[in-house]
Design a protein around this motif. Structure first.
Motif, PDB file in Angstrom:
ATOM      1  N   GLN A  56       0.068   8.759  -0.560  1.00 26.19           N
ATOM      2  CA  GLN A  56       0.712   9.911  -0.898  1.00 26.19           C
ATOM      3  C   GLN A  56       0.594  11.136   0.443  1.00 26.19           C
ATOM      4  N   ILE A  88       0.491  -1.036  -0.080  1.00 26.15           N
ATOM      5  CA  ILE A  88       0.079  -0.230   0.050  1.00 26.15           C
ATOM      6  C   ILE A  88       0.568   1.060  -0.133  1.00 26.15           C
ATOM      7  N   ARG A  89       0.900   2.459  -0.774  1.00 26.02           N
ATOM      8  CA  ARG A  89       1.566   3.213  -0.859  1.00 26.02           C
ATOM      9  C   ARG A  89       0.688   4.457  -0.321  1.00 26.02           C
ATOM     10  N   SER A 101      -8.784  -1.279   3.210  1.00 26.59           N
ATOM     11  CA  SER A 101      -7.612  -1.216   2.422  1.00 26.59           C
ATOM     12  C   SER A 101      -7.324  -2.396   1.429  1.00 26.59           C
ATOM     13  N   ASN A 136      -1.673  -3.497  -2.783  1.00 24.75           N
ATOM     14  CA  ASN A 136      -1.328  -2.856  -3.942  1.00 24.75           C
ATOM     15  C   ASN A 136      -2.524  -1.734  -4.357  1.00 24.75           C
ATOM     16  N   SER A 137      -2.728  -1.049  -3.287  1.00 25.05           N
ATOM     17  CA  SER A 137      -3.527   0.320  -3.569  1.00 25.05           C
ATOM     18  C   SER A 137      -2.768   1.424  -3.333  1.00 25.05           C
ATOM     19  N   GLN A 138      -3.855   2.735  -1.954  1.00 27.30           N
ATOM     20  CA  GLN A 138      -2.867   4.014  -1.977  1.00 27.30           C
ATOM     21  C   GLN A 138      -4.206   4.873  -0.932  1.00 27.30           C
ATOM     22  N   ASP A 154      -8.816   6.058   1.953  1.00 30.13           N
ATOM     23  CA  ASP A 154      -8.428   4.890   1.563  1.00 30.13           C
ATOM     24  C   ASP A 154      -9.119   4.698   0.275  1.00 30.13           C
ATOM     25  N   GLN A 155      -8.283   3.171  -0.527  1.00 29.47           N
ATOM     26  CA  GLN A 155      -9.056   3.045  -2.102  1.00 29.47           C
ATOM     27  C   GLN A 155      -9.709   1.553  -1.035  1.00 29.47           C
ATOM     28  N   ALA A 164      -3.835   8.570   0.625  1.00 32.22           N
ATOM     29  CA  ALA A 164      -3.687   9.906   0.833  1.00 32.22           C
ATOM     30  C   ALA A 164      -3.949  10.744   2.265  1.00 32.22           C
ATOM     31  N   GLU A 218       6.170  10.057  -0.993  1.00 33.03           N
ATOM     32  CA  GLU A 218       5.894   8.624  -1.226  1.00 33.03           C
ATOM     33  C   GLU A 218       6.574   7.618  -1.047  1.00 33.03           C
TER      34      GLU A 218
END
Length: 484
Positions: free
Chosen positions: A352, A349-350, A382, A385-387, A405-406, A389, A483
């Motif tokens: 940003q 999970i990234r 989440s 492999n989502s992101q 979150d996504q 912010a 990031e």
């Protein structure tokens, strides 16, 4: 007198009624007394003025007769003007001897006229008048004694008196009339006072009974007071208090039920595991290690739950001391991200970041705890492999931090309750969480004078928004973009 014992003398109704009645009775009595006293004085003064005018005119007529030594004329004047029963006229010579009178039978019994009120004063060439008793009776009389003179020579004394019996009888009728009107007034005011006292005491007694029921735990009651005054407003506030107490009672019951449930599950798991080990499950090394790991996990969960409960209790009670110092917002966010770095990499999970270089005031460790709880919730929901912010910007007099979150998002019906203790929108995904993370985060943010909200579109992720008071800094705002 049995009804007297049934009266509650300390009740508000009785005190109001007695107060109104006493004020009315005292006020009307004083006013009536003043009116009667004023009227009586007015009548007396009017009679005295009449006596002065009448005696002045008679003195001139008598002076003419005395100057001519015409005593028969004097007798005629006495009989003519002294004919009314209420009036008595007397003429005395310069030696105080009676010359003529309108009441000869009565006056023949008087031996010394010098002892009669006003005679000596008149013989000394002074006018004297006042109130006295009758010469041979006990009735009240107004009198006036004045010298009779002509060309500077004293010829005698005129004494004129009038009885007050008729006036007093008339005044007694007036008094009884005033007393009757006073009684009716007091009676009418008593009835009005009774109505006023009841109109004030009844809602107070109703509120008293309502407060007693609140004290005994009946929080669902509602109070209705139909009065457009302060009592109506007080009833509204009591209803608000009742609603708040009812809500708090429901929260307490729900909280106890949730705590019982949360404690029961790990305790049952530990108990079952211990019983299995005692029954011989420790003979197989792999099974034994797995059971020990289960006991360890459940004990950690219990420990975390107890810690969170104590932490939440201290925050709600306001007994937790908070530091108050300036905190750089980018550094605070960076610390939270670093603490979650291992989990983020494991799930790919990234993060940003778009955080302005701003200063906030508060306790850095407590604010870090709140951010970690929110990030933990975002990571749990989440997808790999989502992101996630994180933004931090100034909006008016606040610093607004948003964590998006996504994940799967939250249903609209669940969104208002996500900051409640033990509430989980998706129980199947609760895992090892105590269900207190967001509740603790909310209490921490509110303790710093801020606010926290959440919005979500189901299936597209969730955004948690934190608003904190701004700490002004001399540095210009700059953006920090990182990031991970």
């Amino acid at each position: 007198m049995g009804w007297l014992s049934s009266i509650k003398w300390n009740s508000i109704h009785t005190k109001l009624l007695v107060t109104y009645w006493m004020l009315t009775a005292i006020g009307t009595s004083l006013m009536s007394g003043y009116i009667l006293w004023s009227c009586y004085n007015y009548f007396i003064e009017t009679r005295q003025a009449d006596l002065e005018n009448w005696s002045g005119a008679l003195a001139e007529s008598v002076a003419d007769a005395l100057e001519e030594e015409d005593l028969d004329r004097v007798d005629v004047i006495m009989q003519r003007y002294g004919a009314p029963e209420a009036i008595t006229l007397r003429i005395l010579d310069v030696n105080g001897q009676l010359i003529a009178t309108s009441s000869p039978e009565l006056d023949s019994q008087i031996e010394n006229w010098l002892e009669v009120s006003g005679v000596n004063e008149a013989l000394q060439n002074q006018v004297d008048q006042g109130l006295t008793k009758g010469l041979l009776s006990n009735d009240d009389r107004l009198y006036i004694s004045r010298p009779i003179s002509r060309n500077g020579q004293m010829l005698g004394v005129l004494r004129m008196s009038i009885t007050l019996e008729q006036l007093q009888n008339q005044f007694a009728n007036i008094i009884w009339t005033v007393l009757g009107a006073l009684f009716l007034t007091v009676l009418l005011c008593t009835l009005i006072s009774e109505w006023l006292a009841r109109s004030l005491s009844r809602p107070i007694q109703t509120m008293q009974a309502f407060a007693i029921r609140l004290g005994s735990g009946h929080f669902g009651d509602r109070l209705t007071i139909r009065q457009s005054n302060e009592l109506d407003q007080l009833a509204i506030e009591l209803n608000r208090m009742s609603q708040r107490l009812e809500s708090l009672d429901q929260e307490r019951r729900s909280f106890l039920a949730d705590v019982s449930h949360e404690l029961r599950t790990p305790i049952s798991n530990v108990q079952l595991t211990v019983e299995a080990l005692r029954s011989g499950a420790d003979a197989e090394p792999d099974l034994r290690d797995r059971f020990f790991q289960t006991v360890e996990d459940e004990i950690k969960r219990l420990s975390q739950l107890v810690y969170d409960l104590l932490d939440l209790g201290r925050l709600e009670a306001g007994v937790t001391s908070l530091e108050n110092r300036a905190i750089a917002l980018p550094n605070l966010i960076e610390r939270a991200v670093r603490a979650m770095e291992t989990r983020l990499k494991a799930l790919e999970i990234r993060i940003q970041q778009n955080v302005a270089n701003l200063q906030i005031q508060g306790d850095p460790e407590r604010l870090l705890q709140a951010l970690l709880n929110i990030l933990d919730n975002a990571i749990k929901h989440s997808q790999p492999n989502s992101q996630i912010a994180i933004t931090g910007q100034r909006e008016g007099k606040q610093i607004v931090i948003k964590i998006s979150d996504q994940g799967t998002g939250i249903r609209e019906r669940d969104l208002p309750r996500i900051f409640e203790q033990f509430y989980t929108a998706d129980p199947s995904r609760k895992g090892s969480s105590t269900g207190l993370g967001l509740a603790i985060a909310k209490r921490i943010i509110e303790a710093h004078g801020g606010n926290i909200t959440a919005n979500s579109i189901f299936g597209h992720g969730t955004t948690v928004t934190i608003g904190l008071p701004l700490q002004k800094s001399g540095h210009e705002e700059s953006l920090s973009k990182v990031e991970v």
